[in-house]
Design a protein around this motif. Structure first.
Motif, short mmCIF file in Angstrom:
data_model
loop_
_atom_site.label_atom_id
_atom_site.label_comp_id
_atom_site.label_asym_id
_atom_site.label_seq_id
_atom_site.Cartn_x
_atom_site.Cartn_y
_atom_site.Cartn_z
N ASP A 298 57.24 -0.03 -26.24
CA ASP A 298 56.44 0.33 -27.41
C ASP A 298 56.95 1.66 -27.96
O ASP A 298 56.74 2.71 -27.37
CB ASP A 298 54.97 0.43 -27.04
CG ASP A 298 54.10 0.87 -28.23
OD1 ASP A 298 54.56 0.75 -29.38
OD2 ASP A 298 52.97 1.33 -27.99
N ALA A 299 57.62 1.60 -29.11
CA ALA A 299 58.09 2.80 -29.80
C ALA A 299 57.56 2.78 -31.23
O ALA A 299 58.23 3.18 -32.17
CB ALA A 299 59.62 2.84 -29.80
N SER A 300 56.32 2.30 -31.39
CA SER A 300 55.77 2.06 -32.72
C SER A 300 55.00 3.25 -33.29
O SER A 300 54.36 3.14 -34.33
CB SER A 300 54.87 0.82 -32.70
OG SER A 300 53.83 0.95 -31.77
N GLY A 301 55.03 4.41 -32.62
CA GLY A 301 54.44 5.61 -33.20
C GLY A 301 53.01 5.84 -32.76
O GLY A 301 52.40 5.05 -32.03
N ARG A 302 52.43 6.94 -33.28
CA ARG A 302 51.11 7.36 -32.81
C ARG A 302 50.01 6.38 -33.19
O ARG A 302 48.96 6.34 -32.55
CB ARG A 302 50.78 8.78 -33.29
CG ARG A 302 50.54 8.95 -34.76
CD ARG A 302 50.15 10.40 -35.07
NE ARG A 302 48.75 10.67 -34.81
CZ ARG A 302 48.29 11.82 -34.31
NH1 ARG A 302 49.13 12.79 -33.99
NH2 ARG A 302 47.00 12.00 -34.13
N ASN A 303 50.24 5.56 -34.21
CA ASN A 303 49.24 4.57 -34.61
C ASN A 303 49.46 3.21 -33.94
O ASN A 303 49.02 2.18 -34.45
CB ASN A 303 49.24 4.42 -36.13
CG ASN A 303 48.80 5.69 -36.83
OD1 ASN A 303 47.89 6.38 -36.38
ND2 ASN A 303 49.46 6.03 -37.94
N ILE B 38 59.73 -2.28 -29.84
CA ILE B 38 58.86 -2.34 -31.03
C ILE B 38 58.99 -1.02 -31.77
O ILE B 38 58.47 0.01 -31.35
CB ILE B 38 57.39 -2.58 -30.64
CG1 ILE B 38 57.25 -3.82 -29.76
CG2 ILE B 38 56.52 -2.71 -31.88
CD1 ILE B 38 55.86 -4.00 -29.17
N GLY B 39 59.72 -1.02 -32.89
CA GLY B 39 59.90 0.19 -33.68
C GLY B 39 61.34 0.68 -33.65
O GLY B 39 61.91 0.85 -32.58
N GLY B 40 61.91 0.92 -34.83
CA GLY B 40 63.31 1.30 -34.93
C GLY B 40 63.54 2.73 -35.36
O GLY B 40 64.58 3.05 -35.93
#
Length: 460
Positions: free
Chosen positions: A174-179, A14-16
């Motif tokens: 999960d690599a979707s950032g701090r939020n 999740i997250g590029g």
């Protein structure tokens, strides 16, 4: 990696952004298929992305991170070396803790480029792999969890038209950032609340690009404040297209202005005038880009009593560091390397996430302590100042000053800062001896206020 027998069928990332792409490269050696889910359109060129609002700011990948990139993408830096810059510590001018550091020769080198340029070329290499796929313009709506098996079965996606579809996987990253929304999704499924720690620092940072129209006796320059009074910092380094990227930061709400004039005025107010003298007569090539960073943020997944066995978290979704210490991308690379090692060791996902989070916490502990202890030099920052923190602040203050006059301490400091040596090297007996001598004023230390020249001899 491509010759490794794939033990698993499908992994979802999740997250590029950088942490997601590095994780995906590692996963490609263990899974038949890896899908990277990205809310943005994937650009074909190295341009700024809406989904990465801080990518216009200064970003540096520490040497340990570069070594990991070279490990998983052989020849990566050689492929782009005609467009970017590689320098060592003798090319660095670093004003820090009230004094210029020595320009000593060390093993530390870094490549300098904009973050979009780095991401573009990582993405380009990923797209050459037959088992990695990007799904663009999809939003992850929730995790699909089987509570009885304690597994994440996949994710529920929403496309641009608002339609939902399920995507199943053996492992979810999960690599979707701090939020990230993952902690909330877990809690809504009955899992324990993930403990968080915040250290409010209220940072505003800005950047602007300038022409690099002449040569100087340095390649990179950083001007840092001395706590607790100084709150402004700046950096200038070369990026692709023969340009300078100038980044400035104000701590504790002392934000840089949004205008060209305000940007220049902020640079002028730094503790040394050197960056200002370079850009004051230059016409900027870009507008001022700004961003806010409220706090250091760490999520303690390793303390949770129960987690899905096949869920992994990387990058800012796990720990978001004060950006002035340039740790985030390097730590994300180290997390991906750890993920690779664990996937080689374990053929099933039984207790996998627990094992990962306990191991990764050791990586984060080092960077977190370095970042938080420095921030806690400011009395206005609320946080626990343990005896360990107070000692570390005192000890590192001696190291910072000695790095201006002692080449061995300077080189060890840079090597630890770049994650190629462990912090314990700064506590070797020979360094301890010099630290305590220095603390007693035996060496008659005076801050170095004149910027060292490139041709100065090492202080052996």
């Amino acid at each position: 990696m491509s010759n490794v027998l794939k033990l698993h069928k499908h992994a979802i990332v999740i997250g590029g952004s950088m942490s997601g792409m590095l994780a995906a490269k590692v996963l490609s050696g263990h899974f038949e298929k890896v899908t990277i889910l990205e809310k943005d359109n994937i650009p074909e060129h190295p341009v700024y992305r809406k989904g990465v609002p801080h990518d216009r700011q200064a970003h540096i990948m520490n040497m340990k991170g570069e070594m990991i990139i070279s490990k998983y993408f052989p020849g990566f830096y050689e492929e782009i070396n005609k467009e970017i810059f590689k320098f060592g510590t003798k090319d660095l001018c670093f004003f820090h803790y009230g004094s210029w550091k020595l320009r000593c020769k060390t093993k530390v080198t870094n490549h300098f480029m904009s973050r979009p340029f780095l991401e573009h070329h990582i993405r380009r290499r990923l797209l050459q792999l037959s088992n990695i796929f990007f799904m663009q313009k999809y939003e992850v709506n929730e995790l699909i969890i089987d509570r009885k098996k304690n597994e994440v079965l996949g994710v529920l996606l929403k496309n641009q038209q608002g339609a939902f579809e399920k995507l199943h996987a053996d492992l979810v990253i999960d690599a979707s950032g701090r939020n990230t929304k993952v902690p909330g999704w877990l809690e809504s499924e009955g899992y324990p609340k993930i403990n968080e720690e915040k250290l409010e620092i209220d940072i505003g940072y800005s950047s602007q690009v300038f022409p690099r129209s002449q040569e100087y006796d340095f390649s990179v320059m950083s001007i840092y404040p001395k706590a607790p009074n100084g709150t402004k910092m700046g950096v200038i380094y070369p990026i692709e297209g023969n340009r300078w990227l100038v980044g400035i930061v104000g701590l504790l709400g002392n934000y840089p202005a949004h205008t060209n004039e305000g940007f220049l005025e902020f640079v002028k107010s730094l503790d040394r005038p050197d960056i200002y003298n370079i850009i004051r007569n230059q016409s900027p090539l870009s507008s001022v880009s700004t961003h806010r960073f409220p706090s250091n943020l760490r999520r303690y997944y390793e303390r949770s009593s129960k987690l899905p066995i096949n869920l992994v978290v990387v990058g800012d979704a796990l720990c978001s560091f004060n950006p002035i210490y340039a740790q985030g991308m390097c730590v994300a690379a180290m997390e991906s390397e750890l993920l690779d090692e664990l996937l080689f060791r374990k053929s099933t996902f039984r207790n996998f996430s627990d094992y990962y989070f306990k191991k990764v916490s050791k990586i984060i502990d080092v960077a977190w302590l370095a970042s938080v202890s420095e921030d806690l030099r400011y009395p206005n920052i609320t946080g626990r100042r343990s005896l360990k923190i107070k000692f570390l602040n005192w000890y590192m203050a001696q190291i910072f000053e000695l790095a201006s006059i002692d080449s061995r301490i300077c080189s060890t400091f840079y090597e630890v800062q770049s994650f190629i040596k462990k912090p314990a090297h700064l506590f070797a007996f020979s360094i301890l001896y010099k630290v305590f001598k220095h603390s007693m004023g035996v060496d008659s230390y005076k801050p170095v206020l004149e910027r060292p020249k490139q041709n100065m001899e090492d202080n052996e």
